[in-house]
Design a protein around this motif. Structure first.
Motif, short mmCIF file in Angstrom:
data_model
loop_
_atom_site.label_atom_id
_atom_site.label_comp_id
_atom_site.label_asym_id
_atom_site.label_seq_id
_atom_site.Cartn_x
_atom_site.Cartn_y
_atom_site.Cartn_z
N ASP A 1 69.93 28.76 19.65
CA ASP A 1 70.02 27.38 19.19
C ASP A 1 70.66 26.47 20.23
OD1 ASP A 1 72.52 28.46 19.02
OD2 ASP A 1 72.89 27.91 16.95
N ALA A 2 71.00 27.02 21.38
CA ALA A 2 71.57 26.25 22.49
C ALA A 2 71.16 26.91 23.80
CB ALA A 2 73.09 26.20 22.37
N ARG A 3 71.27 26.16 24.88
CA ARG A 3 70.89 26.70 26.19
C ARG A 3 71.87 27.76 26.65
NH1 ARG A 3 69.62 21.58 29.69
NH2 ARG A 3 68.80 23.13 31.11
N ILE A 4 71.37 28.66 27.46
CA ILE A 4 72.16 29.74 28.04
C ILE A 4 72.54 29.33 29.46
CG2 ILE A 4 72.10 32.15 28.80
CD1 ILE A 4 69.93 32.60 26.61
N THR A 5 73.80 29.54 29.80
CA THR A 5 74.24 29.29 31.17
C THR A 5 74.14 30.59 31.95
OG1 THR A 5 75.78 27.57 30.43
CG2 THR A 5 76.14 28.49 32.64
N SER A 6 73.46 30.53 33.08
CA SER A 6 73.28 31.70 33.93
C SER A 6 74.00 31.44 35.25
CB SER A 6 71.79 31.94 34.18
OG SER A 6 71.60 33.04 35.04
N TYR A 7 74.99 32.28 35.54
CA TYR A 7 75.72 32.19 36.79
C TYR A 7 75.13 33.19 37.76
CZ TYR A 7 79.23 29.48 34.26
OH TYR A 7 79.87 28.52 33.52
N LEU A 8 74.64 32.70 38.90
CA LEU A 8 74.02 33.56 39.90
C LEU A 8 74.92 33.63 41.13
CD1 LEU A 8 70.32 32.34 39.79
CD2 LEU A 8 71.40 34.17 38.49
N PHE A 9 75.20 34.84 41.57
CA PHE A 9 76.06 35.06 42.72
C PHE A 9 75.25 35.66 43.86
CE2 PHE A 9 78.38 35.17 38.82
CZ PHE A 9 79.49 34.38 39.08
N ARG A 10 75.55 35.24 45.07
CA ARG A 10 74.83 35.69 46.25
C ARG A 10 74.87 37.21 46.38
NH1 ARG A 10 76.39 31.94 50.61
NH2 ARG A 10 78.38 32.46 49.74
N ASN A 11 76.02 37.80 46.07
CA ASN A 11 76.16 39.25 46.19
C ASN A 11 77.34 39.71 45.33
OD1 ASN A 11 78.58 38.87 47.77
ND2 ASN A 11 77.23 38.41 49.49
N ALA A 12 77.54 41.02 45.27
CA ALA A 12 78.61 41.59 44.45
C ALA A 12 79.99 41.15 44.93
CB ALA A 12 78.51 43.11 44.44
N GLY A 13 80.16 40.99 46.23
CA GLY A 13 81.45 40.56 46.76
C GLY A 13 81.81 39.16 46.30
N ASP A 14 80.85 38.24 46.34
CA ASP A 14 81.10 36.87 45.86
C ASP A 14 81.43 36.88 44.37
OD1 ASP A 14 80.54 35.97 48.40
OD2 ASP A 14 78.68 34.92 47.85
N LYS A 15 80.68 37.68 43.62
CA LYS A 15 80.90 37.72 42.17
C LYS A 15 82.27 38.31 41.85
CE LYS A 15 78.57 39.45 38.09
NZ LYS A 15 78.81 40.88 38.15
N LYS A 16 82.66 39.34 42.58
CA LYS A 16 83.97 39.94 42.36
C LYS A 16 85.09 38.96 42.68
CE LYS A 16 86.78 44.02 43.25
NZ LYS A 16 87.23 44.08 41.89
N ALA A 17 84.93 38.20 43.76
CA ALA A 17 85.95 37.23 44.14
C ALA A 17 86.11 36.13 43.08
CB ALA A 17 85.60 36.61 45.49
N LEU A 18 85.02 35.78 42.41
CA LEU A 18 85.07 34.69 41.44
C LEU A 18 85.34 35.14 40.00
CD1 LEU A 18 82.18 32.45 42.74
CD2 LEU A 18 84.62 31.88 42.68
N THR A 19 84.93 36.37 39.66
CA THR A 19 85.05 36.79 38.26
C THR A 19 85.85 38.06 38.05
OG1 THR A 19 83.05 38.16 38.24
CG2 THR A 19 82.76 35.80 37.78
N GLY A 20 86.06 38.82 39.11
CA GLY A 20 86.76 40.09 38.97
C GLY A 20 85.82 41.26 38.76
N SER A 21 84.55 40.99 38.55
CA SER A 21 83.55 42.04 38.34
C SER A 21 82.47 41.89 39.39
CB SER A 21 82.95 41.90 36.94
OG SER A 21 81.87 42.78 36.77
N GLY A 22 82.32 42.88 40.27
CA GLY A 22 81.37 42.74 41.37
C GLY A 22 79.98 43.25 41.11
N GLY A 23 79.84 44.55 41.01
CA GLY A 23 78.51 45.15 40.94
C GLY A 23 77.86 45.17 39.59
N THR A 24 78.59 44.81 38.56
CA THR A 24 78.06 44.88 37.20
C THR A 24 77.59 43.51 36.74
OG1 THR A 24 79.62 46.64 36.69
CG2 THR A 24 78.61 45.52 34.83
N ASN A 25 76.35 43.41 36.30
CA ASN A 25 75.86 42.18 35.68
C ASN A 25 76.32 42.21 34.23
OD1 ASN A 25 74.46 41.24 37.98
ND2 ASN A 25 72.84 42.70 37.55
N ILE A 26 76.74 41.06 33.73
CA ILE A 26 77.29 41.02 32.37
C ILE A 26 76.78 39.81 31.60
CG2 ILE A 26 79.42 42.22 33.03
CD1 ILE A 26 80.83 39.46 32.88
N ALA A 27 76.95 39.90 30.29
CA ALA A 27 76.68 38.78 29.39
C ALA A 27 77.93 38.52 28.58
CB ALA A 27 75.51 39.10 28.46
#
Length: 181
Positions: free
Chosen positions: A103-129
């Motif tokens: 019933d609402a739009r989904i926000t999708s955060y895309l990271f260049r690589n696992a290192g960038d994602k880990k630096a920003l979220t704390g979780s690198g190699g795992t894709n999550i919802a």
């Protein structure tokens, strides 16, 4: 350790074991771990706030069902049409299979690589919802995103969940079916 304590505390509460030996100790340790992660999660590398994500992921693409946020990068920009189409394709198949969408739009955060994602979220190699926030977090280096469909399914099925986190726990069979459909 903090995440494990929070999980253990949730299990104790859910199963009514607070009155068992050590139950209140587990509950107190869980509450303390939750406060620690909530208050200091970003500085400890376990989470990131929206302000930081918005500042770091400056790229934006809106589609019918998604707000896609990504690192401005020439390689990602070249693939953005395909990336946006992949989001909508998976959403369309899931919505068609279930006979429902969101019933609402989904926000999708895309990271260049696992290192960038880990630096920003704390979780690198795992894709999550995060179904309760209608968000998915995916590493772009894994295109064509073998788990993107799965993460989107979590968000869509989360609308059927009757818990605060919108985690579709009892719909495990549906998650498996959607993976195969």
């Amino acid at each position: 350790v903090c995440v494990a304590l929070i999980f253990l505390g949730a299990v104790f509460v859910a199963r009514g074991r607070l009155r068992s030996p050590g139950g209140w100790t587990v509950a107190a340790a869980s509450a303390g771990a939750f406060v620690l992660l909530t208050a200091g999660g970003e500085s400890l590398g376990f989470s990131s706030d929206r302000t930081r994500l918005d500042a770091e992921l400056e790229g934006r693409r809106s589609t019918e069902h998604f707000e896609i946020r990504y690192t401005r990068d020439a390689a990602i920009e070249r693939e953005m049409d395909a990336i946006a189409a992949a989001h909508e394709f998976h959403y369309s198949e899931i919505a068609s299979t279930l006979g429902m969408g969101t019933d609402a739009r989904i926000t999708s955060y895309l990271f260049r690589n696992a290192g960038d994602k880990k630096a920003l979220t704390g979780s690198g190699g795992t894709n999550i919802a995060k179904p309760w926030l209608r968000e998915v977090y995916v590493n772009v280096e894994q295109f064509p995103y073998p788990t993107l469909r799965h993460e989107i399914a979590h968000v869509v099925l989360g609308q059927l969940a009757e818990n605060a986190l919108k985690v579709p726990g009892r719909f495990g069979g549906l998650m498996y079916a959607l993976r195969k459909a």
